[in-house]
Enzyme design. Sequence first.
Site, PDB file in Angstrom:
ATOM      1  N   HIS A 241      94.163  17.272  -4.123  1.00  0.00           N
ATOM      2  CA  HIS A 241      94.115  18.707  -4.436  1.00  0.00           C
ATOM      3  C   HIS A 241      92.952  19.324  -3.667  1.00  0.00           C
ATOM      4  O   HIS A 241      91.852  18.784  -3.685  1.00  0.00           O
ATOM      5  CB  HIS A 241      93.912  18.880  -5.951  1.00  0.00           C
ATOM      6  CG  HIS A 241      94.050  20.288  -6.419  1.00  0.00           C
ATOM      7  ND1 HIS A 241      93.069  21.226  -6.230  1.00  0.00           N
ATOM      8  CD2 HIS A 241      95.058  20.917  -7.055  1.00  0.00           C
ATOM      9  CE1 HIS A 241      93.473  22.379  -6.741  1.00  0.00           C
ATOM     10  NE2 HIS A 241      94.681  22.222  -7.245  1.00  0.00           N
ATOM     11  N   CYS A 279      97.905  23.436  -2.572  1.00  0.00           N
ATOM     12  CA  CYS A 279      97.592  24.471  -3.562  1.00  0.00           C
ATOM     13  C   CYS A 279      97.202  25.715  -2.775  1.00  0.00           C
ATOM     14  O   CYS A 279      96.053  25.872  -2.356  1.00  0.00           O
ATOM     15  CB  CYS A 279      96.471  24.034  -4.491  1.00  0.00           C
ATOM     16  SG  CYS A 279      96.055  25.329  -5.674  1.00  0.00           S
ATOM     17  N   HIS A 306     101.490  23.662  -5.402  1.00  0.00           N
ATOM     18  CA  HIS A 306     101.041  24.575  -6.465  1.00  0.00           C
ATOM     19  C   HIS A 306     101.287  25.989  -5.965  1.00  0.00           C
ATOM     20  O   HIS A 306     100.667  26.417  -4.975  1.00  0.00           O
ATOM     21  CB  HIS A 306      99.546  24.402  -6.738  1.00  0.00           C
ATOM     22  CG  HIS A 306      99.218  23.177  -7.532  1.00  0.00           C
ATOM     23  ND1 HIS A 306      97.937  22.894  -7.956  1.00  0.00           N
ATOM     24  CD2 HIS A 306     100.004  22.196  -8.014  1.00  0.00           C
ATOM     25  CE1 HIS A 306      97.952  21.766  -8.648  1.00  0.00           C
ATOM     26  NE2 HIS A 306      99.191  21.316  -8.695  1.00  0.00           N
ATOM     27  N   ASP A 347     101.255  28.201 -10.979  1.00  0.00           N
ATOM     28  CA  ASP A 347      99.887  27.925 -11.382  1.00  0.00           C
ATOM     29  C   ASP A 347      99.194  29.242 -11.695  1.00  0.00           C
ATOM     30  O   ASP A 347      99.559  30.293 -11.161  1.00  0.00           O
ATOM     31  CB  ASP A 347      99.220  27.208 -10.190  1.00  0.00           C
ATOM     32  CG  ASP A 347      97.973  26.443 -10.560  1.00  0.00           C
ATOM     33  OD1 ASP A 347      97.717  26.265 -11.749  1.00  0.00           O
ATOM     34  OD2 ASP A 347      97.270  26.017  -9.629  1.00  0.00           O
ATOM     35  N   HIS A 348      98.204  29.173 -12.569  1.00  0.00           N
ATOM     36  CA  HIS A 348      97.296  30.287 -12.838  1.00  0.00           C
ATOM     37  C   HIS A 348      97.978  31.650 -12.899  1.00  0.00           C
ATOM     38  O   HIS A 348      97.675  32.552 -12.107  1.00  0.00           O
ATOM     39  CB  HIS A 348      96.196  30.342 -11.774  1.00  0.00           C
ATOM     40  CG  HIS A 348      95.326  29.126 -11.781  1.00  0.00           C
ATOM     41  ND1 HIS A 348      94.211  29.013 -11.015  1.00  0.00           N
ATOM     42  CD2 HIS A 348      95.416  27.975 -12.474  1.00  0.00           C
ATOM     43  CE1 HIS A 348      93.660  27.826 -11.220  1.00  0.00           C
ATOM     44  NE2 HIS A 348      94.380  27.179 -12.110  1.00  0.00           N
ATOM     45  N   TYR A 364      96.883  28.651 -17.924  1.00  0.00           N
ATOM     46  CA  TYR A 364      98.169  28.026 -18.254  1.00  0.00           C
ATOM     47  C   TYR A 364      98.895  28.728 -19.403  1.00  0.00           C
ATOM     48  O   TYR A 364      99.231  28.123 -20.419  1.00  0.00           O
ATOM     49  CB  TYR A 364      97.959  26.524 -18.524  1.00  0.00           C
ATOM     50  CG  TYR A 364      97.515  25.827 -17.257  1.00  0.00           C
ATOM     51  CD1 TYR A 364      98.451  25.397 -16.335  1.00  0.00           C
ATOM     52  CD2 TYR A 364      96.169  25.676 -16.947  1.00  0.00           C
ATOM     53  CE1 TYR A 364      98.071  24.802 -15.146  1.00  0.00           C
ATOM     54  CE2 TYR A 364      95.769  25.087 -15.754  1.00  0.00           C
ATOM     55  CZ  TYR A 364      96.728  24.650 -14.869  1.00  0.00           C
ATOM     56  OH  TYR A 364      96.347  24.071 -13.681  1.00  0.00           O
TER      57      TYR A 364
END
Length: 390
Positions: A241, A279, A306, A347-348, A364
């Site tokens: 990541h 990501c 992501h 994500d986010h 989340y």
Amino acid sequence: MEKTWRWFGPNDKITLEMLRQIGVEGIVTSLHHIPNGEVWSLGEVEKMKNYIEARGLRWSVVESLPVSESIKYGGPDRDQLIERYKESLANLGKAGVKTVCYNFMPVLDWARTDLEYPNADGTSNLYFNRAEFAYFDIHILKRPGAEADYDAETLRRMNTEVLPRMDAEAEHRLVDNIIVKTQGFVNGNISENDKEPVEKFRSLLALYKDIDRDKLRANLKYFLEAIMPVCDEYGIDMCVHPDDPPLQILGLPRIVTCADDIRWLLEAVPDSHNGLTFCAGSLSGGAHNDVVAMAEEFAPRTHFVHARICKVLPDGDFKESTHLDPRLVKIVRTFQNEDRPIPMRVDHAPLMLGDEKMGYNAGYSFHGRMLALGMVSGIMAAADADRKAE
Ligand code: DNO
């Protein structure tokens, strides 16, 4: 891509039954109850796998199998910890769980200063304020030499905008956001039970006083070379990541921050099982990264995506952008056009429509992520339709 969702285990308020209803195909999770550095036994892995499969889904990705701090800084017990990591990987491989996300960020996993930054439409989102981060570093952590790491404009904002509104409560909230609330649930170093998080954090930083980028790179290469035989045997894709934010922070070396870093990493250990979690959100937190070009360049070695993206403001602050941001549209198309179903999770996403009262882990939410998944699914379907039309 395969539509996946990060789920935090049987205690997650968002159940697998709910996820099936919204088009989720695969689950991203970890054995959160096993402390870092301990072996994931085959029995524990199978228990989780069976739980997920009994509810009509599959365990697509492990996020994360955490890399112990000592492997990162090269402590005396690193070989023993790497052996345990290999055992956990072998057990995952035996159970057929073959995509593993991890990071090599020293001490601190992802960092934000604000977890509920209000948007104009009434929703809220995560936010990174450089001047507040500098305040944390200089005035709370009191890291020697910290001031030299910030540009004059950030220091000016810190002194004129942040300092005047700081009191004990605001400081507490900043500490909580930067090193507590964002870390515990990702099996980071600091948890909500720690009484003196700042003290503990200082002692963790001290472990890296002799570690620069070159040394950290050497330790990552050492780790990857040691585990690759197990990955080759079981067909496990390791997906690092990127550092979030993709910047050097708190005097710590960070080595997955830009295209050159990723090129180095992929070339240093050329095995295709040494791959990337793309990501887009983390990488786009730095204005130096052209994330659309990076997605194209690194797609062949990307094993997990992501989907989210950030907007960097002129002062270097950054916030999450919509999942329909044109850059993300292009990135999703790039990965959808690969001829393998790469697992992807949104994500986010924002807190919205009551999410804020549910106590979800930061970033989340349920409604926010559901909306984001709907958006990304639309982009995927459009890419497929275009391909068919060709
Ligand atoms: C934050 C996450 C990270 C990520 C780890 C992977 O929301 O993206 O905590 O899971 O860095 O090891």
